[in-house]
Design a protein around this motif. Sequence first.
Motif, PDB file in Angstrom:
ATOM      1  N   SER A  86      12.485  29.330 -31.487  1.00 22.97           N
ATOM      2  CA  SER A  86      13.596  28.177 -31.638  1.00 22.97           C
ATOM      3  C   SER A  86      12.649  26.977 -31.156  1.00 22.97           C
ATOM      4  CB  SER A  86      14.793  28.354 -30.408  1.00 22.97           C
ATOM      5  OG  SER A  86      15.373  29.358 -30.707  1.00 22.97           O
ATOM      6  N   GLY A  87      13.314  25.778 -31.511  1.00 21.31           N
ATOM      7  CA  GLY A  87      12.476  24.744 -30.957  1.00 21.31           C
ATOM      8  C   GLY A  87      13.137  23.525 -30.197  1.00 21.31           C
ATOM      9  N   GLU A  88      12.434  22.898 -29.352  1.00 25.23           N
ATOM     10  CA  GLU A  88      12.782  21.800 -28.483  1.00 25.23           C
ATOM     11  C   GLU A  88      12.808  20.510 -29.522  1.00 25.23           C
ATOM     12  OE1 GLU A  88      13.942  18.828 -26.624  1.00 25.23           O
ATOM     13  OE2 GLU A  88      13.784  20.949 -25.410  1.00 25.23           O
ATOM     14  N   GLY A  89      13.974  20.078 -29.534  1.00 27.01           N
ATOM     15  CA  GLY A  89      14.278  18.860 -30.219  1.00 27.01           C
ATOM     16  C   GLY A  89      13.735  17.652 -30.077  1.00 27.01           C
ATOM     17  N   HIS A  90      13.263  17.546 -29.015  1.00 26.10           N
ATOM     18  CA  HIS A  90      12.836  16.311 -28.682  1.00 26.10           C
ATOM     19  C   HIS A  90      11.229  15.902 -28.535  1.00 26.10           C
ATOM     20  CE1 HIS A  90      16.864  15.422 -26.261  1.00 26.10           C
ATOM     21  NE2 HIS A  90      16.884  15.209 -27.485  1.00 26.10           N
ATOM     22  N   ILE A  91      10.708  15.211 -29.429  1.00 26.89           N
ATOM     23  CA  ILE A  91       9.108  15.230 -29.487  1.00 26.89           C
ATOM     24  C   ILE A  91       8.787  14.077 -28.719  1.00 26.89           C
ATOM     25  CG2 ILE A  91       7.125  14.797 -31.128  1.00 26.89           C
ATOM     26  CD1 ILE A  91       9.143  16.229 -33.240  1.00 26.89           C
ATOM     27  N   VAL A  92       7.851  14.074 -27.768  1.00 22.81           N
ATOM     28  CA  VAL A  92       7.619  13.115 -26.716  1.00 22.81           C
ATOM     29  C   VAL A  92       6.259  12.519 -27.339  1.00 22.81           C
ATOM     30  CG1 VAL A  92       8.994  13.842 -25.095  1.00 22.81           C
ATOM     31  CG2 VAL A  92       6.835  14.616 -24.956  1.00 22.81           C
ATOM     32  N   CYS A  93       5.867  11.488 -26.643  1.00 26.31           N
ATOM     33  CA  CYS A  93       4.479  10.739 -26.790  1.00 26.31           C
ATOM     34  C   CYS A  93       3.457  11.164 -26.194  1.00 26.31           C
ATOM     35  CB  CYS A  93       4.792   9.199 -26.755  1.00 26.31           C
ATOM     36  SG  CYS A  93       4.672   8.842 -24.960  1.00 26.31           S
TER      37      CYS A  93
END
Length: 347
Positions: A86-93
Amino acid sequence: MKALFKSAAQPGFEFVERPEPEPSAAEVKVRVLRTGLCGTDLHIESWDAWAQSEIKTPLIPGHEFYGEVVEVGTAVRGVEVGDRVSGEGHIVCGACRNCRAGRRHLCIHTLSVGVHRDGAFAEYVVIPESNVWVHQEDIEPDLGAVFDPLGNAVHTALSFPLVGEDVLITGAGPIGLMAAAVARHVGARYVVITDVSEPRLELARKLGVDLALNVGVSAISEAQQALGMREGFDVGLEMSGHPGALPEMISNMNHGGRIAMLGLPSQPIIVDWGKVVTHMITVKGIYGREMFETWYAMSAMLQSGAELKRAVTAVVTDRYAAEDWAEGFARARSGSGGKVVLDWSTV
């Protein structure tokens, strides 16, 4: 590949052919098997005021998914072809103060899969390796597809200690139902959930809440009387976003009560801040998941708690073939069932 596509700034989606995405050096390509429908997706489909302010077309939406890794970039080391993920939908800087301090869920530059970049309503999706969650055991595809919203429920429910506490949950949507199951799993004394949808309240009863209350006909104070509670609720989980939910919750909290808010209000809320002060009530906003502590917590709880796993799986009430997406969206928009998933395995 087939995909749900928003080609222009207007309501609706198209089920069309789109080019397959290719991973960069640090990215992973996933063959999507299931996707969950989220309120965010409904906003994007209807093209409401929020979507108009947030979305740039063209876009493939969708951020809740389960699938199989089919290709990895040259710099990927911890994910392999064949992994079920599955995937964590928040991509952080990774560079702001919060990211550097290990508080990635508070990143001020967060970009969302299916909102700010192409998402999972397609046969294939590409995300950074750092956002991939590899399932360590066999997970049913429907369950794998709802790890994202389950993470919301776990993050909200575990914001405060629950053992022996009386918990009030406002909103029996899919995430509220999952939060009720989590509260029961970790040892809450009483779990009360409210809504105005009888089908959803009935589902809550099947999941084992102590009381499912229709606030269209009954007041929350009646729940306290029915359960023989002498004081107010210790912990409140506001999941609905309804403007009347938070004030009613505050009026039913014990002194020193703690409230976690996940529901996103559609309009301003009038709050009796005097009561918040004099009753020493804590109100905490919740957005998404703690990355990745929440993912570890929910995976561990599902592994150790067969009843919790059964309850979360039962929250998924409807599955549609991907090409029947319009029926799935109509079902999700009706607000009368649990979680809706789309099956991409036969596309």
